[in-house]
Design a protein around this motif. Sequence first.
Motif, PDB file in Angstrom:
ATOM      1  N   CYS A  68       0.832  -1.207   0.000  1.00 17.03           N
ATOM      2  CA  CYS A  68       0.000   0.000   0.000  1.00 17.03           C
ATOM      3  C   CYS A  68       0.868   1.259   0.000  1.00 17.03           C
ATOM      4  CB  CYS A  68      -0.918   0.015   1.227  1.00 17.03           C
ATOM      5  SG  CYS A  68      -2.254  -1.166   1.144  1.00 17.03           S
ATOM      6  N   ARG A  69       1.933   1.242   0.769  1.00 19.75           N
ATOM      7  CA  ARG A  69       2.827   2.393   0.817  1.00 19.75           C
ATOM      8  C   ARG A  69       3.432   2.660  -0.561  1.00 19.75           C
ATOM      9  NH1 ARG A  69       7.930   2.439   0.805  1.00 19.75           N
ATOM     10  NH2 ARG A  69       9.082   4.302   1.286  1.00 19.75           N
ATOM     11  N   ASN A  70       3.843   1.604  -1.237  1.00 22.01           N
ATOM     12  CA  ASN A  70       4.476   1.755  -2.545  1.00 22.01           C
ATOM     13  C   ASN A  70       3.494   2.163  -3.641  1.00 22.01           C
ATOM     14  OD1 ASN A  70       6.955   1.071  -1.476  1.00 22.01           O
ATOM     15  ND2 ASN A  70       6.790  -1.081  -2.048  1.00 22.01           N
ATOM     16  N   ARG A  71       2.243   1.817  -3.493  1.00 20.30           N
ATOM     17  CA  ARG A  71       1.269   2.081  -4.554  1.00 20.30           C
ATOM     18  C   ARG A  71       0.262   3.179  -4.216  1.00 20.30           C
ATOM     19  NH1 ARG A  71       3.322  -2.655  -4.924  1.00 20.30           N
ATOM     20  NH2 ARG A  71       3.693  -3.669  -6.924  1.00 20.30           N
ATOM     21  N   GLY A  72       0.435   3.770  -3.067  1.00 17.08           N
ATOM     22  CA  GLY A  72      -0.421   4.897  -2.710  1.00 17.08           C
ATOM     23  C   GLY A  72      -1.361   4.566  -1.569  1.00 17.08           C
ATOM     24  N   VAL A  73      -1.076   5.144  -0.419  1.00 19.65           N
ATOM     25  CA  VAL A  73      -1.879   4.896   0.783  1.00 19.65           C
ATOM     26  C   VAL A  73      -3.300   5.413   0.598  1.00 19.65           C
ATOM     27  CG1 VAL A  73      -2.099   5.476   3.225  1.00 19.65           C
ATOM     28  CG2 VAL A  73       0.133   4.861   2.292  1.00 19.65           C
ATOM     29  N   ASP A  74      -3.426   6.572  -0.020  1.00 19.16           N
ATOM     30  CA  ASP A  74      -4.764   7.157  -0.196  1.00 19.16           C
ATOM     31  C   ASP A  74      -5.657   6.298  -1.083  1.00 19.16           C
ATOM     32  OD1 ASP A  74      -4.104   9.312   1.407  1.00 19.16           O
ATOM     33  OD2 ASP A  74      -3.377  10.504  -0.288  1.00 19.16           O
ATOM     34  N   LYS A  75      -5.093   5.758  -2.158  1.00 18.76           N
ATOM     35  CA  LYS A  75      -5.881   4.927  -3.086  1.00 18.76           C
ATOM     36  C   LYS A  75      -6.243   3.576  -2.474  1.00 18.76           C
ATOM     37  CE  LYS A  75      -2.937   4.770  -6.372  1.00 18.76           C
ATOM     38  NZ  LYS A  75      -2.235   4.476  -7.624  1.00 18.76           N
ATOM     39  N   ASN A  76      -5.451   3.108  -1.528  1.00 18.03           N
ATOM     40  CA  ASN A  76      -5.621   1.758  -0.981  1.00 18.03           C
ATOM     41  C   ASN A  76      -5.908   1.791   0.518  1.00 18.03           C
ATOM     42  OD1 ASN A  76      -4.837   0.199  -3.455  1.00 18.03           O
ATOM     43  ND2 ASN A  76      -3.010   1.455  -3.189  1.00 18.03           N
ATOM     44  N   GLN A  77      -6.613   2.805   0.958  1.00 18.27           N
ATOM     45  CA  GLN A  77      -6.846   3.020   2.381  1.00 18.27           C
ATOM     46  C   GLN A  77      -7.582   1.848   3.047  1.00 18.27           C
ATOM     47  OE1 GLN A  77      -5.528   5.623   4.086  1.00 18.27           O
ATOM     48  NE2 GLN A  77      -6.198   4.583   5.913  1.00 18.27           N
ATOM     49  N   THR A  78      -8.583   1.309   2.388  1.00 20.59           N
ATOM     50  CA  THR A  78      -9.349   0.205   2.986  1.00 20.59           C
ATOM     51  C   THR A  78      -8.472  -1.029   3.172  1.00 20.59           C
ATOM     52  OG1 THR A  78     -11.360   1.023   1.942  1.00 20.59           O
ATOM     53  CG2 THR A  78     -11.394  -1.243   2.722  1.00 20.59           C
ATOM     54  N   PHE A  79      -7.711  -1.378   2.139  1.00 21.14           N
ATOM     55  CA  PHE A  79      -6.812  -2.525   2.208  1.00 21.14           C
ATOM     56  C   PHE A  79      -5.740  -2.301   3.272  1.00 21.14           C
ATOM     57  CE2 PHE A  79      -3.206  -5.022   0.272  1.00 21.14           C
ATOM     58  CZ  PHE A  79      -3.759  -6.274   0.511  1.00 21.14           C
ATOM     59  N   LEU A  80      -5.218  -1.082   3.343  1.00 26.23           N
ATOM     60  CA  LEU A  80      -4.219  -0.740   4.354  1.00 26.23           C
ATOM     61  C   LEU A  80      -4.792  -0.924   5.754  1.00 26.23           C
ATOM     62  CD1 LEU A  80      -1.475   0.552   5.194  1.00 26.23           C
ATOM     63  CD2 LEU A  80      -2.680   2.750   5.108  1.00 26.23           C
ATOM     64  N   GLN A  81      -5.983  -0.412   5.981  1.00 25.24           N
ATOM     65  CA  GLN A  81      -6.577  -0.486   7.313  1.00 25.24           C
ATOM     66  C   GLN A  81      -6.867  -1.924   7.731  1.00 25.24           C
ATOM     67  OE1 GLN A  81      -6.604   2.337   9.168  1.00 25.24           O
ATOM     68  NE2 GLN A  81      -6.911   0.833  10.770  1.00 25.24           N
ATOM     69  N   GLU A  82      -7.310  -2.751   6.782  1.00 27.50           N
ATOM     70  CA  GLU A  82      -7.536  -4.168   7.093  1.00 27.50           C
ATOM     71  C   GLU A  82      -6.255  -4.816   7.602  1.00 27.50           C
ATOM     72  OE1 GLU A  82      -8.963  -6.054   3.551  1.00 27.50           O
ATOM     73  OE2 GLU A  82     -10.810  -4.885   3.524  1.00 27.50           O
ATOM     74  N   ASN A  83      -5.147  -4.505   6.967  1.00 26.73           N
ATOM     75  CA  ASN A  83      -3.881  -5.128   7.342  1.00 26.73           C
ATOM     76  C   ASN A  83      -3.290  -4.537   8.611  1.00 26.73           C
ATOM     77  OD1 ASN A  83      -3.174  -7.226   5.247  1.00 26.73           O
ATOM     78  ND2 ASN A  83      -3.882  -5.520   4.003  1.00 26.73           N
ATOM     79  N   VAL A  84      -3.509  -3.250   8.833  1.00 27.88           N
ATOM     80  CA  VAL A  84      -3.098  -2.649  10.104  1.00 27.88           C
ATOM     81  C   VAL A  84      -3.869  -3.309  11.245  1.00 27.88           C
ATOM     82  CG1 VAL A  84      -3.181  -0.526  11.476  1.00 27.88           C
ATOM     83  CG2 VAL A  84      -2.323  -0.469   9.119  1.00 27.88           C
ATOM     84  N   ASN A  85      -5.159  -3.520  11.049  1.00 36.25           N
ATOM     85  CA  ASN A  85      -5.966  -4.187  12.077  1.00 36.25           C
ATOM     86  C   ASN A  85      -5.496  -5.615  12.317  1.00 36.25           C
ATOM     87  OD1 ASN A  85      -7.516  -1.887  12.399  1.00 36.25           O
ATOM     88  ND2 ASN A  85      -9.134  -2.582  11.028  1.00 36.25           N
ATOM     89  N   THR A  86      -5.133  -6.307  11.259  1.00 31.84           N
ATOM     90  CA  THR A  86      -4.605  -7.669  11.401  1.00 31.84           C
ATOM     91  C   THR A  86      -3.326  -7.658  12.224  1.00 31.84           C
ATOM     92  OG1 THR A  86      -5.564  -8.379   9.287  1.00 31.84           O
ATOM     93  CG2 THR A  86      -3.726  -9.678  10.142  1.00 31.84           C
ATOM     94  N   LEU A  87      -2.419  -6.746  11.913  1.00 28.66           N
ATOM     95  CA  LEU A  87      -1.177  -6.648  12.695  1.00 28.66           C
ATOM     96  C   LEU A  87      -1.455  -6.335  14.151  1.00 28.66           C
ATOM     97  CD1 LEU A  87       1.440  -4.739  10.505  1.00 28.66           C
ATOM     98  CD2 LEU A  87       1.496  -7.112  11.245  1.00 28.66           C
ATOM     99  N   ARG A  88      -2.357  -5.404  14.396  1.00 33.55           N
ATOM    100  CA  ARG A  88      -2.690  -5.062  15.782  1.00 33.55           C
ATOM    101  C   ARG A  88      -3.260  -6.266  16.529  1.00 33.55           C
ATOM    102  NH1 ARG A  88      -5.252   0.989  15.094  1.00 33.55           N
ATOM    103  NH2 ARG A  88      -3.236   2.030  14.969  1.00 33.55           N
TER     104      ARG A  88
END
Length: 74
Positions: free
Chosen positions: A49-69
């Motif tokens: 997500c960081r490499n391809r744009g956090v703003d465009k992939n916010q939902t996918f990013l948040q799912e994975n942040v939640n998984t890590l947490r």
Amino acid sequence: MSVIHHVIDRLKLNVSNIEGVQSIRPILDLERVLPLYDLYDAFASIVWCRNRGVDKNQTFLQENVNTLRTLVGY
């Protein structure tokens, strides 16, 4: 041969394959190993997500942040 019999025959073959592999080295305990794959997958997805744009992939990013947490108990 019916589909059910075919599936049963394949399962028997897989069991004998596992027994053969176990005679060479022990099979990993998946209950212990799979969480590490989840951790790796979530971390790699955040980098993606960081490499391809956090703003465009916010939902996918948040799912994975939640998984890590969840995995690290944060």
